[in-house]
Design a protein around this motif. Structure first.
Motif, PDB file in Angstrom:
ATOM      1  N   PHE A 117       0.844  -1.195   0.000  1.00  0.00           N
ATOM      2  CA  PHE A 117       0.000   0.000   0.000  1.00  0.00           C
ATOM      3  C   PHE A 117       0.878   1.244   0.000  1.00  0.00           C
ATOM      4  N   ILE A 118       0.478   2.232  -0.794  1.00  0.00           N
ATOM      5  CA  ILE A 118       1.153   3.525  -0.788  1.00  0.00           C
ATOM      6  C   ILE A 118       0.098   4.619  -0.947  1.00  0.00           C
ATOM      7  N   GLY A 119       0.159   5.600  -0.075  1.00  0.00           N
ATOM      8  CA  GLY A 119      -0.765   6.736  -0.138  1.00  0.00           C
ATOM      9  C   GLY A 119       0.020   8.033  -0.117  1.00  0.00           C
ATOM     10  N   ALA A 120      -0.370   8.975  -0.974  1.00  0.00           N
ATOM     11  CA  ALA A 120       0.328  10.261  -1.050  1.00  0.00           C
ATOM     12  C   ALA A 120      -0.686  11.395  -1.023  1.00  0.00           C
ATOM     13  N   ALA A 121      -0.313  12.492  -0.369  1.00  0.00           N
ATOM     14  CA  ALA A 121      -1.187  13.665  -0.294  1.00  0.00           C
ATOM     15  C   ALA A 121      -0.329  14.924  -0.305  1.00  0.00           C
ATOM     16  N   PHE A 122      -0.822  15.930  -1.025  1.00  0.00           N
ATOM     17  CA  PHE A 122      -0.156  17.229  -1.084  1.00  0.00           C
ATOM     18  C   PHE A 122      -1.193  18.326  -0.869  1.00  0.00           C
ATOM     19  N   THR A 123      -0.854  19.294  -0.063  1.00  0.00           N
ATOM     20  CA  THR A 123      -1.730  20.436   0.179  1.00  0.00           C
ATOM     21  C   THR A 123      -1.017  21.722  -0.216  1.00  0.00           C
ATOM     22  N   TRP A 124      -1.682  22.495  -1.041  1.00  0.00           N
ATOM     23  CA  TRP A 124      -1.179  23.808  -1.443  1.00  0.00           C
ATOM     24  C   TRP A 124      -2.093  24.852  -0.828  1.00  0.00           C
ATOM     25  N   LYS A 125      -1.512  25.743  -0.028  1.00  0.00           N
ATOM     26  CA  LYS A 125      -2.289  26.755   0.677  1.00  0.00           C
ATOM     27  C   LYS A 125      -1.647  28.118   0.412  1.00  0.00           C
ATOM     28  N   PRO A 126      -1.949  28.714  -0.758  1.00  0.00           N
ATOM     29  CA  PRO A 126      -1.317  29.986  -1.106  1.00  0.00           C
ATOM     30  C   PRO A 126      -1.751  31.138  -0.212  1.00  0.00           C
ATOM     31  N   THR A 127      -2.970  31.079   0.298  1.00  0.00           N
ATOM     32  CA  THR A 127      -3.480  32.100   1.216  1.00  0.00           C
ATOM     33  C   THR A 127      -4.300  31.413   2.292  1.00  0.00           C
ATOM     34  N   ASP A 128      -4.670  32.156   3.319  1.00  0.00           N
ATOM     35  CA  ASP A 128      -5.501  31.591   4.375  1.00  0.00           C
ATOM     36  C   ASP A 128      -6.898  31.239   3.874  1.00  0.00           C
TER      37      ASP A 128
END
Length: 486
Positions: A237-248
């Motif tokens: 099993f492999i899980g990947a996550a990315f979060t981009w938060k340019p502003t609040d």
């Protein structure tokens, strides 16, 4: 072995201290004030907010950030802390202590995550992932790896007024692990009964120095047997996550997952219920035995599955927030079994699900409103090929002589108003769904077009001492096209 971020911070302090000492013994000593740093591994205000085993808010019941105490519906939550402490290996184990949930109704069978809520089987119609329907086919059900979750919400009672086609017993919402603000590292090695050997890791933290991009990478490898020698419990099993938060005000999270698992094509035991002419048990009747009813030479059930999707949220101001979730998923199965002959089933399914809603918060005099208006669409296609032959050798695949396929689309629009006045909480909601389905097999074919309206009304009162009695009424529906064939 867990290596929390505090360990790395301490190491850095030691290195700095040594460097200062190396500058010379004449260096002036500086007395610093004590600094205490505290942090958690909780996500960035995700679908579940919890303090240890106790969840305080969840989006699953209303699709809004609402305190569980103020939600007039029966909800249970399996938090991240509980998953870490219990270390369940299956979805059934993860929810086995949840009120109203029954697992193990089919005995030992690791092929599917089968369970019921309030006595109603929800295996096919009640499982959601990150607020989106988990599309399944008759022999192609997504299997869950609990290590890839940060929480589970179980909503009891009808939830069709915002989720569409689902069981009257309720739904279960599986929350994927998301990136964390603070660096986190975890590596584990496990061993156990039946030759079990497992290794897993969980890594998360910021990618950029300006704290606008975060990641999380989770993986697991397991080789294990079970109580039946012919039934393995292997997976990658492999899980990947990315979060981009340019502003609040703006957040974009990408969620992906892949799993390759192998277990047994059948887990049946041999049953011996010998009877006489009158149907009475004889001395030869011994009932269920410990003898495996299949053949270990032809008993693999391999499934490969994957998901990729995103969650987008933008807060225009204190009044309006727009959210959109979309996911594509696919899986393929190859099931071999022997039961009176050699059988083989190969099935592939793929689907896309999307939900877009606008949350509006406004105040009219002394009354607060949280209004949710949304549209969600799901589309599923599957192809199943099956073969069975009692005359061929065990290690030979039977000819896939039977085929069936189906495509179905479900679309719905919904509106919900959560009304707050003093200690009173009133929730009103309604949804209209459209279903189209095309089914084709060697025996028959049919097309289906249906529409259905569902609604919900609930009233609760939140006391000052933490008690919130409520009354609730809701409707739900499950079209025949979503049920397993018989």
């Amino acid at each position: 072995m867990k290596l929390p971020f505090v360990l790395f911070a301490s190491t850095a302090l030691v290195l700095v201290s040594r460097e200062t000492y190396a500058q010379g013994s004449e260096a002036r000593t500086i007395q610093l004030d004590e600094v205490t740093v505290e942090g958690t591994r909780e996500g960035q205000g995700g679908p579940i907010t919890a303090d240890g085993y106790v969840a305080t808010s969840s989006r699953s019941a209303t699709k809004t950030d609402t305190l569980i105490l103020e939600t007039p519906q029966s909800i249970s939550t399996v938090t991240q802390q509980q998953l870490e402490d219990r270390k369940p290996q299956t979805l059934q184990e993860a929810v086995s202590y949840t009120p109203g949930v029954r697992v193990g109704g089919y005995g030992f069978d690791p092929r599917y995550d089968a369970f019921s809520i309030r006595g109603i089987d929800v295996t096919y119609t009640g499982v959601f992932r990150d607020g989106l329907r988990q599309v399944n086919s008759p022999n192609g059900l997504f299997r869950l790896e609990p290590y890839g979750l940060e929480g589970i919400s179980i909503v009891r009672g009808p939830a069709a007024s915002i989720y569409g086609a689902s069981s009257t017993g309720g739904i279960i919402d599986l929350i994927s692990k998301r990136p964390t603000f603070l660096p986190f590292r975890e590596v584990e090695i496990q061993t156990g009964s039946y030759g079990r050997l497992q290794g897993n890791f969980d890594l998360s933290g910021p990618v950029t120095s300006d704290n606008t991009l975060f990641y999380r990478l989770t993986g697991l490898v397991r080789q294990a047997g079970t109580e039946i020698d012919a039934v393995p419990d292997d997976r990658v099993f492999i899980g990947a996550a990315f979060t981009w938060k340019p502003t609040d005000a703006t957040t974009l999270t990408i969620l992906g997952e892949y799993m390759d698992s192998t277990t047994g094509g059948t887990a049946a035991y041999l049953n011996n219920y010998a009877t006489d002419a009158a149907g009475n048990p004889t001395s030869l009747s011994i009932g269920a035995t410990r003898v495996f009813a299949g053949d270990p030479r032809y008993n693999d059930y391999r499934q490969r599955q994957g998901r990729i999707g995103y969650e987008f949220e933008h807060r225009f101001n204190d009044m309006f927030t727009l959210r959109q979730r979309t996911r594509f998923s696919a899986l393929g199965t190859n099931q071999e079994y022997v039961y009176g002959g050699s059988g083989l089933t190969r099935e592939n399914n793929w689907g896309i699900v999307s939900d877009t809603h606008l949350e509006s918060r406004l105040r009219m005099g002394p009354v607060d409103h949280t209004i949710l208006t949304g549209l969600d669409v799901s589309r599923l296609s599957y192809v199943s090929k099956q073969g069975f032959d009692a005359a061929i050798p065990v290690d030979v695949d039977p000819i896939l002589s039977y085929r069936e396929d189906q495509t179905q689309t479900l679309a719905g629009i919904y509106i919900q108003d959560q009304i707050k006045w003093q200690n009173w909480r009133l929730t009103l909601g309604g949804r209209h769904d459209w279903l189209t389905s095309e089914y084709d097999s060697a025996r028959f074919e049919f097309d289906q077009n249906d529409t259905k309206f569902t609604g919900r009304a609930a009233l609760g009162y939140v006391t000052d001492f933490g008690l919130a009695p409520y009354v609730s009424y809701g409707t739900s529906f499950t079209p025949k096209a979503l049920l397993i064939r018989t």
